[in-house]
Design a protein around this motif. Structure first.
Motif, short mmCIF file in Angstrom:
data_model
loop_
_atom_site.label_atom_id
_atom_site.label_comp_id
_atom_site.label_asym_id
_atom_site.label_seq_id
_atom_site.Cartn_x
_atom_site.Cartn_y
_atom_site.Cartn_z
N ILE A 62 -82.54 73.67 36.46
CA ILE A 62 -82.98 72.64 37.27
C ILE A 62 -84.46 72.56 37.44
O ILE A 62 -85.26 71.71 37.58
N LYS A 63 -84.80 73.69 38.07
CA LYS A 63 -86.18 74.19 38.23
C LYS A 63 -87.25 73.99 37.17
O LYS A 63 -88.15 73.34 37.49
N THR A 64 -86.64 74.30 36.05
CA THR A 64 -87.48 74.26 34.96
C THR A 64 -87.60 72.75 34.52
O THR A 64 -88.80 72.43 34.19
N GLN A 65 -86.81 71.95 34.66
CA GLN A 65 -86.64 70.61 34.27
C GLN A 65 -87.49 69.74 35.40
O GLN A 65 -88.31 68.80 34.96
N SER A 110 -91.13 70.58 34.79
CA SER A 110 -91.47 69.71 33.44
C SER A 110 -91.72 68.30 33.66
O SER A 110 -92.02 67.47 32.42
N ALA A 111 -91.12 67.68 34.74
CA ALA A 111 -91.18 66.39 34.93
C ALA A 111 -90.19 65.77 33.98
O ALA A 111 -90.27 64.48 33.80
#
Length: 82
Positions: free
Chosen positions: A69-72, A75-76
């Motif tokens: 979730i943090k990665t997504q 990356s917006a």
């Protein structure tokens, strides 16, 4: 996520929601099981990428999903469900 952090997390969630840590953990496990038992082929494919060894323990599941979730978000490419 080690067991101490999982215990702290479930305790905090329980306190905020007027329930017990055991009930919170049961609900988390039910959510993990529901996600794992999906018939959605796209979701099943993603599970194989994120968890190549198979169904994870709850602590691993939460840690990997939180990172995803943090990665997504970073990356917006993530938008909240409506």
């Amino acid at each position: 996520m080690d067991s101490k952090h999982l215990e702290e997390l479930t305790k905090t969630i329980a306190e905020r929601n007027g329930t017990t840590p055991e009930a919170v953990r049961r609900e988390m496990e039910a959510a993990r099981n529901s996600a794992w038992d999906t018939d959605d082929s796209s979701a099943r494919g993603r599970q194989k990428v994120l968890f190549p060894a198979g169904k994870p323990q709850l602590s691993e599941f939460l840690e990997v999903i939180a990172k995803e979730i943090k990665t997504q978000i970073a990356s917006a490419s993530w938008t909240p469900a409506r």
